[in-house]
Scaffold this motif. Structure first.
Motif, PDB file in Angstrom:
ATOM      1  N   SER A 184       0.758  -1.131   0.056  1.00  0.00           N
ATOM      2  CA  SER A 184       0.008   0.103   0.079  1.00  0.00           C
ATOM      3  C   SER A 184       0.980   1.366  -0.103  1.00  0.00           C
ATOM      4  O   SER A 184       0.585   2.355  -0.823  1.00  0.00           O
ATOM      5  CB  SER A 184      -1.136   0.066   1.282  1.00  0.00           C
ATOM      6  N   ASN A 214       2.147   1.899  -3.480  1.00  0.00           N
ATOM      7  CA  ASN A 214       1.018   2.271  -4.227  1.00  0.00           C
ATOM      8  C   ASN A 214       0.977   4.008  -4.011  1.00  0.00           C
ATOM      9  O   ASN A 214       0.661   4.611  -5.190  1.00  0.00           O
ATOM     10  CB  ASN A 214      -0.333   1.514  -4.075  1.00  0.00           C
ATOM     11  N   GLU A 231       3.804   5.798  -5.538  1.00  0.00           N
ATOM     12  CA  GLU A 231       3.607   5.687  -7.333  1.00  0.00           C
ATOM     13  C   GLU A 231       2.578   6.855  -7.598  1.00  0.00           C
ATOM     14  O   GLU A 231       2.655   7.383  -8.537  1.00  0.00           O
ATOM     15  CB  GLU A 231       3.128   4.352  -7.464  1.00  0.00           C
ATOM     16  N   GLU A 232       1.338   7.055  -6.743  1.00  0.00           N
ATOM     17  CA  GLU A 232       0.615   7.853  -7.004  1.00  0.00           C
ATOM     18  C   GLU A 232       1.249   9.376  -7.201  1.00  0.00           C
ATOM     19  O   GLU A 232       0.808  10.352  -7.884  1.00  0.00           O
ATOM     20  CB  GLU A 232      -0.676   7.889  -6.012  1.00  0.00           C
TER      21      GLU A 232
END
Length: 262
Positions: A220, A223, A226-227
């Protein structure tokens, strides 16, 4: 007359004798006799000259050695003095920088205290707006008084009547207050709400990734970072964290993730 002749002969004889001596002296200059006579007289001045030169040159050499030693010693002293001055200037520089930061912290602290005092007076009067409650919560957050910061930020959210994108900043601040107060799960919830209200909120995404990483939920966290890089490809916070988490996710891909709650 005879005396005169006698005196004249005597002069003649003396002249003759002197002439013979001169001839003899000249003759000895050509023959080897002069060498026997001249050797002692030429060697003695040479010897005396050599002795004098030795007597003069020895103190001169000693003086030159002393001068060289003094020059080396003075050069060493100058070099050591230069090093000491460099250390002194460096120390003064560090002291100056330290003094600057101390004075700056004192001024910031005083400004925060004055702001908090003014805002608290408005809150007590019941006239504080949602924005003022948010500002007071942010001041308490900077002063590291987390329970008070959480209290005022929650009141700001309840009283909020402005734009949702601006409200995302309040949720993000509340998430920071929860995380720093040891309430990690509540902090994650606030960060997730902030990025829902404002999807391009890079700061909230970074905070969310950091909170997930503290929770050991590396996938998580990856992620979230990466956002961040989708909206800000050169973000200096997310880039190294994303690369590190990629390696950790590979290592723990087949291993169940253990959270603190479990």
């Amino acid at each position: 007359m005879s005396r005169q002749i006698s005196q004249g002969e005597g002069l003649a004889v003396e002249i003759h004798t002197s002439t013979n001596l001169q001839k003899l002296f000249r003759k000895t200059l050509v023959t080897g006799g002069t060498q026997d006579v001249k050797k002692p007289y030429t060697w003695i001045p040479t010897f005396l000259t050599g002795q004098s030169f030795w007597l003069i040159s020895t103190p001169m050499a000693q003086s030159l050695e002393i001068i060289k030693t003094n020059v080396v010693y003075e050069t060493g002293e100058l070099f050591e003095l230069g090093i000491q001055l460099s250390y002194l200037l460096l120390l003064l520089g560090f002291l100056g920088i330290g003094t600057f930061f101390v004075i700056r912290q004192v001024l910031v602290r005083r400004e925060l205290d004055l702001s908090a005092k003014e805002l608290q007076e408005q809150v007590r009067s019941g006239d504080a707006s949602a924005t003022e409650l948010f500002e007071l919560g942010a001041v308490m957050l900077r002063r590291k008084i987390y329970p008070a910061a959480t209290k005022y930020l929650v009141q700001a959210i309840e009283k909020w009547d402005g734009d949702d994108q601006d409200l995302a900043q309040v949720y993000n601040a509340l998430g920071v207050s929860y995380v720093r107060d040891g309430k990690l799960a509540k902090g994650i919830t606030m960060f997730e709400t902030a990025v829902k209200l404002q999807p391009g909120y890079v700061t909230a995404w970074n905070n969310l990734g950091d909170a997930y990483e503290q929770k050991k939920d590396f996938k998580s966290a990856l992620n979230a970072f990466e956002e961040v890089l989708l909206f800000d490809p050169n973000n200096k916070v997310a880039q190294p964290r994303r690369d590190t988490l990629k390696e950790q996710v590979k290592l723990y891909r087949d291993v169940p993730v253990k959270t603190k709650e479990r």
